[in-house]
Motif scaffolding. Sequence first.
Motif, PDB file in Angstrom:
ATOM      1  N   PRO A   1       0.828  -1.212   0.000  1.00 46.88           N
ATOM      2  CA  PRO A   1       0.000   0.000   0.000  1.00 46.88           C
ATOM      3  C   PRO A   1       0.863   1.263   0.000  1.00 46.88           C
ATOM      4  O   PRO A   1       1.898   1.332   0.669  1.00 46.88           O
ATOM      5  N   GLY A   2       0.423   2.239  -0.772  1.00 45.72           N
ATOM      6  CA  GLY A   2       1.147   3.501  -0.866  1.00 45.72           C
ATOM      7  C   GLY A   2       2.166   3.504  -1.991  1.00 45.72           C
ATOM      8  O   GLY A   2       2.685   4.561  -2.353  1.00 45.72           O
ATOM      9  N   THR A   3       2.456   2.341  -2.558  1.00 43.39           N
ATOM     10  CA  THR A   3       3.428   2.249  -3.654  1.00 43.39           C
ATOM     11  C   THR A   3       2.772   1.719  -4.923  1.00 43.39           C
ATOM     12  O   THR A   3       2.851   2.340  -5.978  1.00 43.39           O
ATOM     13  N   CYS A   4       2.113   0.583  -4.819  1.00 43.56           N
ATOM     14  CA  CYS A   4       1.526  -0.059  -6.003  1.00 43.56           C
ATOM     15  C   CYS A   4       0.598   0.885  -6.758  1.00 43.56           C
ATOM     16  O   CYS A   4       0.672   0.988  -7.989  1.00 43.56           O
ATOM     17  N   GLU A   5      -0.268   1.567  -6.037  1.00 39.02           N
ATOM     18  CA  GLU A   5      -1.297   2.370  -6.693  1.00 39.02           C
ATOM     19  C   GLU A   5      -0.769   3.632  -7.370  1.00 39.02           C
ATOM     20  O   GLU A   5      -1.480   4.254  -8.164  1.00 39.02           O
ATOM     21  N   THR A   6       0.480   3.993  -7.107  1.00 40.60           N
ATOM     22  CA  THR A   6       1.017   5.206  -7.730  1.00 40.60           C
ATOM     23  C   THR A   6       1.177   5.069  -9.242  1.00 40.60           C
ATOM     24  O   THR A   6       1.249   6.071  -9.948  1.00 40.60           O
ATOM     25  N   VAL A   7       1.198   3.853  -9.756  1.00 40.97           N
ATOM     26  CA  VAL A   7       1.342   3.639 -11.193  1.00 40.97           C
ATOM     27  C   VAL A   7       0.000   3.746 -11.928  1.00 40.97           C
ATOM     28  O   VAL A   7      -0.028   3.836 -13.156  1.00 40.97           O
ATOM     29  N   GLY A   8      -1.106   3.778 -11.201  1.00 37.83           N
ATOM     30  CA  GLY A   8      -2.433   3.813 -11.822  1.00 37.83           C
ATOM     31  C   GLY A   8      -2.601   4.878 -12.894  1.00 37.83           C
ATOM     32  O   GLY A   8      -3.081   4.577 -14.001  1.00 37.83           O
ATOM     33  N   PRO A   9      -2.241   6.140 -12.635  1.00 40.94           N
ATOM     34  CA  PRO A   9      -2.429   7.177 -13.655  1.00 40.94           C
ATOM     35  C   PRO A   9      -1.651   6.918 -14.954  1.00 40.94           C
ATOM     36  O   PRO A   9      -2.057   7.395 -16.018  1.00 40.94           O
ATOM     37  N   ASP A  10      -0.572   6.158 -14.892  1.00 39.84           N
ATOM     38  CA  ASP A  10       0.213   5.873 -16.099  1.00 39.84           C
ATOM     39  C   ASP A  10      -0.597   5.094 -17.133  1.00 39.84           C
ATOM     40  O   ASP A  10      -0.311   5.157 -18.332  1.00 39.84           O
ATOM     41  N   TYR A  11      -1.614   4.381 -16.677  1.00 40.96           N
ATOM     42  CA  TYR A  11      -2.424   3.590 -17.593  1.00 40.96           C
ATOM     43  C   TYR A  11      -3.334   4.444 -18.476  1.00 40.96           C
ATOM     44  O   TYR A  11      -3.959   3.935 -19.395  1.00 40.96           O
ATOM     45  N   ARG A  12      -3.347   5.752 -18.267  1.00 40.84           N
ATOM     46  CA  ARG A  12      -4.063   6.656 -19.181  1.00 40.84           C
ATOM     47  C   ARG A  12      -3.472   6.562 -20.589  1.00 40.84           C
ATOM     48  O   ARG A  12      -4.120   6.957 -21.555  1.00 40.84           O
ATOM     49  N   GLN A  13      -2.269   6.028 -20.694  1.00 43.53           N
ATOM     50  CA  GLN A  13      -1.622   5.892 -22.002  1.00 43.53           C
ATOM     51  C   GLN A  13      -2.386   4.965 -22.954  1.00 43.53           C
ATOM     52  O   GLN A  13      -2.156   5.000 -24.157  1.00 43.53           O
ATOM     53  N   VAL A  14      -3.292   4.142 -22.438  1.00 37.45           N
ATOM     54  CA  VAL A  14      -4.053   3.254 -23.326  1.00 37.45           C
ATOM     55  C   VAL A  14      -5.218   3.976 -24.004  1.00 37.45           C
ATOM     56  O   VAL A  14      -5.781   3.451 -24.969  1.00 37.45           O
ATOM     57  N   VAL A  15      -5.576   5.162 -23.528  1.00 36.50           N
ATOM     58  CA  VAL A  15      -6.646   5.927 -24.167  1.00 36.50           C
ATOM     59  C   VAL A  15      -6.186   6.272 -25.586  1.00 36.50           C
ATOM     60  O   VAL A  15      -5.070   6.731 -25.801  1.00 36.50           O
ATOM     61  N   GLY A  16      -7.061   6.006 -26.543  1.00 39.44           N
ATOM     62  CA  GLY A  16      -6.729   6.246 -27.946  1.00 39.44           C
ATOM     63  C   GLY A  16      -6.315   4.986 -28.690  1.00 39.44           C
ATOM     64  O   GLY A  16      -6.298   4.968 -29.922  1.00 39.44           O
ATOM     65  N   LEU A  17      -5.989   3.916 -27.962  1.00 39.37           N
ATOM     66  CA  LEU A  17      -5.639   2.658 -28.604  1.00 39.37           C
ATOM     67  C   LEU A  17      -6.903   1.938 -29.052  1.00 39.37           C
ATOM     68  O   LEU A  17      -8.004   2.261 -28.607  1.00 39.37           O
ATOM     69  N   ASN A  18      -6.733   0.956 -29.909  1.00 40.28           N
ATOM     70  CA  ASN A  18      -7.841   0.130 -30.374  1.00 40.28           C
ATOM     71  C   ASN A  18      -7.605  -1.286 -29.869  1.00 40.28           C
ATOM     72  O   ASN A  18      -6.498  -1.824 -30.033  1.00 40.28           O
ATOM     73  N   LEU A  19      -8.616  -1.901 -29.273  1.00 46.13           N
ATOM     74  CA  LEU A  19      -8.460  -3.231 -28.683  1.00 46.13           C
ATOM     75  C   LEU A  19      -8.056  -4.288 -29.702  1.00 46.13           C
ATOM     76  O   LEU A  19      -7.455  -5.299 -29.337  1.00 46.13           O
ATOM     77  N   PHE A  20      -8.397  -4.094 -30.984  1.00 47.51           N
ATOM     78  CA  PHE A  20      -8.120  -5.102 -32.003  1.00 47.51           C
ATOM     79  C   PHE A  20      -6.911  -4.772 -32.875  1.00 47.51           C
ATOM     80  O   PHE A  20      -6.626  -5.488 -33.826  1.00 47.51           O
ATOM     81  N   LYS A  21      -6.222  -3.696 -32.589  1.00 46.27           N
ATOM     82  CA  LYS A  21      -5.085  -3.299 -33.426  1.00 46.27           C
ATOM     83  C   LYS A  21      -3.825  -3.119 -32.580  1.00 46.27           C
ATOM     84  O   LYS A  21      -3.420  -2.010 -32.268  1.00 46.27           O
ATOM     85  N   GLY A  22      -3.233  -4.236 -32.195  1.00 44.36           N
ATOM     86  CA  GLY A  22      -1.969  -4.205 -31.464  1.00 44.36           C
ATOM     87  C   GLY A  22      -2.075  -3.820 -30.007  1.00 44.36           C
ATOM     88  O   GLY A  22      -1.072  -3.469 -29.386  1.00 44.36           O
ATOM     89  N   PHE A  23      -3.257  -3.899 -29.434  1.00 44.91           N
ATOM     90  CA  PHE A  23      -3.466  -3.464 -28.051  1.00 44.91           C
ATOM     91  C   PHE A  23      -2.592  -4.246 -27.065  1.00 44.91           C
ATOM     92  O   PHE A  23      -1.880  -3.651 -26.252  1.00 44.91           O
ATOM     93  N   VAL A  24      -2.637  -5.569 -27.129  1.00 43.55           N
ATOM     94  CA  VAL A  24      -1.883  -6.389 -26.171  1.00 43.55           C
ATOM     95  C   VAL A  24      -0.392  -6.120 -26.301  1.00 43.55           C
ATOM     96  O   VAL A  24       0.316  -5.948 -25.300  1.00 43.55           O
TER      97      VAL A  24
END
Length: 192
Positions: free
Chosen positions: A73-96
């Motif tokens: 706690p206090g460390t793991c959740e700090t990376v959450g905002p970095d996942y905003r980088q997936v906005v704009g991606l397409n699930l079927f075009k190289g997402f994984v």
Amino acid sequence: MHKRAITLEGFRRSDGLWDIEGHLQDTKDAPFDIHGDMRLPGDAVHDISVRLTIDHRMNVLDVAVSFDATAFPGTCETVGPDYRQVVGLNLFKGFVKTVKTLFRDTQGCTHVSELLMSMPTAAFQAFAGQVRYEDRVDARQVPYHLDRCHALSLESEVVRRAYPRWYRGKKPVSGDGLPGMPTSPEGRRDAG
């Protein structure tokens, strides 16, 4: 000793968009000490949720990550905002592949990334019977689900019957061996 429960759900929203939600929870059946933080049987070691908001073309419009319990706690959740980088991606075009690249090693949370990498197939299942395939992708594109499993191989009988446009026929088998297996000059499969 350990239980991991993963749930993926798809929801059609009143505004025409879709939410694909993933939830991962790890629990232990005995007291578990994480560097002085004692978790009792049934207490969550990880309780992490991810929600992607997508349109009918599988474009990611928004993401929300929630860490209700973490190992650190206090460390793991700090990376959450970095996942905003997936906005704009397409699930079927190289997402994984993109998720693996963006959040490799120490750049992300293993559990959030695992949930995200399951979302294309969860979205596909949510759309089944709800959104016509032709409305999701370019009609010239091979359907996403084809050639991703044995039954839906472009050489399979299932594809020949259900998706004749994409059927590629059986791959030829040389000799009496299995496809791709070398054979000896006598026509027997090599043992080694």
